[in-house]
Write a protein that holds these residues in place. Structure first.
Motif, PDB file in Angstrom:
ATOM      1  N   VAL A  15      -7.845  15.500  58.347  1.00 19.09           N
ATOM      2  CA  VAL A  15      -6.824  14.922  57.479  1.00 19.09           C
ATOM      3  C   VAL A  15      -5.788  14.249  58.369  1.00 19.09           C
ATOM      4  N   GLU A  16      -5.475  12.987  58.056  1.00 21.66           N
ATOM      5  CA  GLU A  16      -4.545  12.225  58.877  1.00 21.66           C
ATOM      6  C   GLU A  16      -3.483  11.567  58.005  1.00 21.66           C
ATOM      7  N   LEU A  18      -1.636  12.404  55.426  1.00 24.46           N
ATOM      8  CA  LEU A  18      -1.964  12.426  54.000  1.00 24.46           C
ATOM      9  C   LEU A  18      -0.695  12.528  53.158  1.00 24.46           C
ATOM     10  N   SER A  32      -1.185  16.086  58.590  1.00 27.55           N
ATOM     11  CA  SER A  32      -2.298  15.825  59.503  1.00 27.55           C
ATOM     12  C   SER A  32      -2.802  17.178  59.986  1.00 27.55           C
ATOM     13  N   GLN A  34      -6.747  19.522  61.017  1.00 25.40           N
ATOM     14  CA  GLN A  34      -8.197  19.552  61.200  1.00 25.40           C
ATOM     15  C   GLN A  34      -8.696  20.967  60.951  1.00 25.40           C
ATOM     16  N   LEU A  54      -3.542  19.657  48.587  1.00 26.49           N
ATOM     17  CA  LEU A  54      -4.214  19.294  49.838  1.00 26.49           C
ATOM     18  C   LEU A  54      -5.710  19.569  49.749  1.00 26.49           C
ATOM     19  N   THR A  57      -7.628  17.322  47.301  1.00 20.66           N
ATOM     20  CA  THR A  57      -7.852  15.997  47.875  1.00 20.66           C
ATOM     21  C   THR A  57      -9.028  16.026  48.845  1.00 20.66           C
ATOM     22  N   CYS A  58      -9.134  17.092  49.627  1.00 21.58           N
ATOM     23  CA  CYS A  58     -10.282  17.235  50.526  1.00 21.58           C
ATOM     24  C   CYS A  58     -11.587  17.396  49.743  1.00 21.58           C
ATOM     25  N   PRO A  64      -5.760  10.202  47.560  1.00 22.01           N
ATOM     26  CA  PRO A  64      -4.468  10.169  48.248  1.00 22.01           C
ATOM     27  C   PRO A  64      -3.727   8.866  47.979  1.00 22.01           C
ATOM     28  N   VAL A  69      -8.782  11.021  54.798  1.00 23.52           N
ATOM     29  CA  VAL A  69      -9.461  12.317  54.736  1.00 23.52           C
ATOM     30  C   VAL A  69     -10.937  12.099  55.036  1.00 23.52           C
TER      31      VAL A  69
END
Length: 312
Positions: A15-16, A18, A32, A34, A54, A57-58, A64, A69
């Motif tokens: 995740v970066e 987000l 952000s 991992q 979160l 969304t993953c 997002p 992601v």
């Protein structure tokens, strides 16, 4: 019935930056993070902290507003069809036909997969065989959780998201689920779980992510997170002791906190000198200290320090 599952290299989830909003509310605000492959990652946070948004969304259930992601190297929305056979999801609510018993429900789910786990063995492992023909809607909370867990892993996923997997379970069922999660990790499955149970995170997690107010406030292994903080000495005594007076009698750098009333925590370097100083102060002031323990701060202590102790 041990599944033979294929893990992935690198990170299971990346995740970066987000961002996810609900109107003016920033539910996820520049996260952000991992999640490791072939490991267990526990996502912790107070109610309303943004952890569910979160994770959703993953899982591909939310888009997002900004950020990136990647789940098993793929976009969870654009590549949802490719990811479905590879990712298991255990929702906190729903996910199972309410009018079906455990056996028929799991056999129906199994038909969606090319090589599912044997239904009867999985049911036996999770203590579901004894439920007989009881429908999902008539099961207890803990029984429903076990059925949903079975449905999430029956397709032999490479990655599984578990939302409060042991909520409502009795101690026996809880330990059985913990053993199953450990087995999943040992078989190369990446596990991301959300939980409010700090002992569950300490027992299971290789990595912990603490989320508060839409941001990640800490990451690390349970031992790594707790070792960043001072050691602690705790004891019980009558409520309302003069903690400032006690703190003044202790070595420099020590902090004394009473929380809840009658429970005292001394933070600092725990050594014989500190023990002697606490005992001497209690004796001088006629205080009988009981249940005295020493050790590292717990994950719950760290969590409360980072997210606050007030009710939300």
């Amino acid at each position: 019935m041990a599944p033979t599952l294929t893990g992935v290299s690198g990170f299971a989830v990346e995740v970066e930056d987000l961002h996810v909003r609900f109107g003016t509310v920033r539910a996820v605000d520049g996260v952000s993070v991992q999640f490791p492959a072939a490991g267990v990652c526990a996502v912790l946070g107070p109610n309303g902290a943004g952890k569910t948004t979160l994770i959703e969304t993953c899982e591909g259930y939310r888009r997002p507003h900004r950020g990136r992601v990647r789940v098993l190297g793929r976009d969870p929305v654009a590549d949802a069809r490719e990811l479905r056979p590879r990712v298991g999801v255990m929702l906190q609510e729903g996910g199972v036909w309410p009018a079906l018993a455990a056996g028929p429900a799991l056999h129906r789910v199994a038909r969606f997969y090319r090589d599912p786990l044997p239904v009867d063995s999985l049911m036996e492992r999770l203590g579901l065989s004894r439920l007989g023909g009881r429908t999902f809607r008539r099961m207890s909370g803990g029984e429903k959780q076990r059925v949903k867990l079975a449905a999430a892993i029956i397709g032999r996923p490479e990655l599984v998201f578990l939302d409060e997997p042991t909520a409502g379970m009795d101690p026996q069922a809880r330990l059985a689920v913990w053993d199953l999660i450990r087995q999943l990790r040992d078989d190369g499955v990446s596990v991301v779980l959300t939980t409010h149970l700090m002992d569950e995170a300490e027992q299971l997690a290789d990595e912990v992510v603490i989320v508060d107010r839409g941001r990640v406030v800490a990451t690390g292994s349970p031992s790594g997170l707790t070792s960043r903080y001072d050691e602690v000495l705790t004891f019980r005594a009558s409520a309302g002791l003069d903690t400032a007076l006690l703190q003044a009698a202790l070595p420099d750098g020590c902090v004394v906190v009473e929380d809840p009333p009658g429970s005292y925590r001394v933070e600092g370097t725990v050594d014989p000198a500190l023990l002697a100083a606490v005992a001497a102060w209690c004796a001088e002031h006629g205080v009988l200290a009981t249940a005295l323990t020493t050790g590292r701060r717990s994950l719950e202590d760290v969590f409360l320090d980072l997210t606050g102790r007030a009710l939300r």
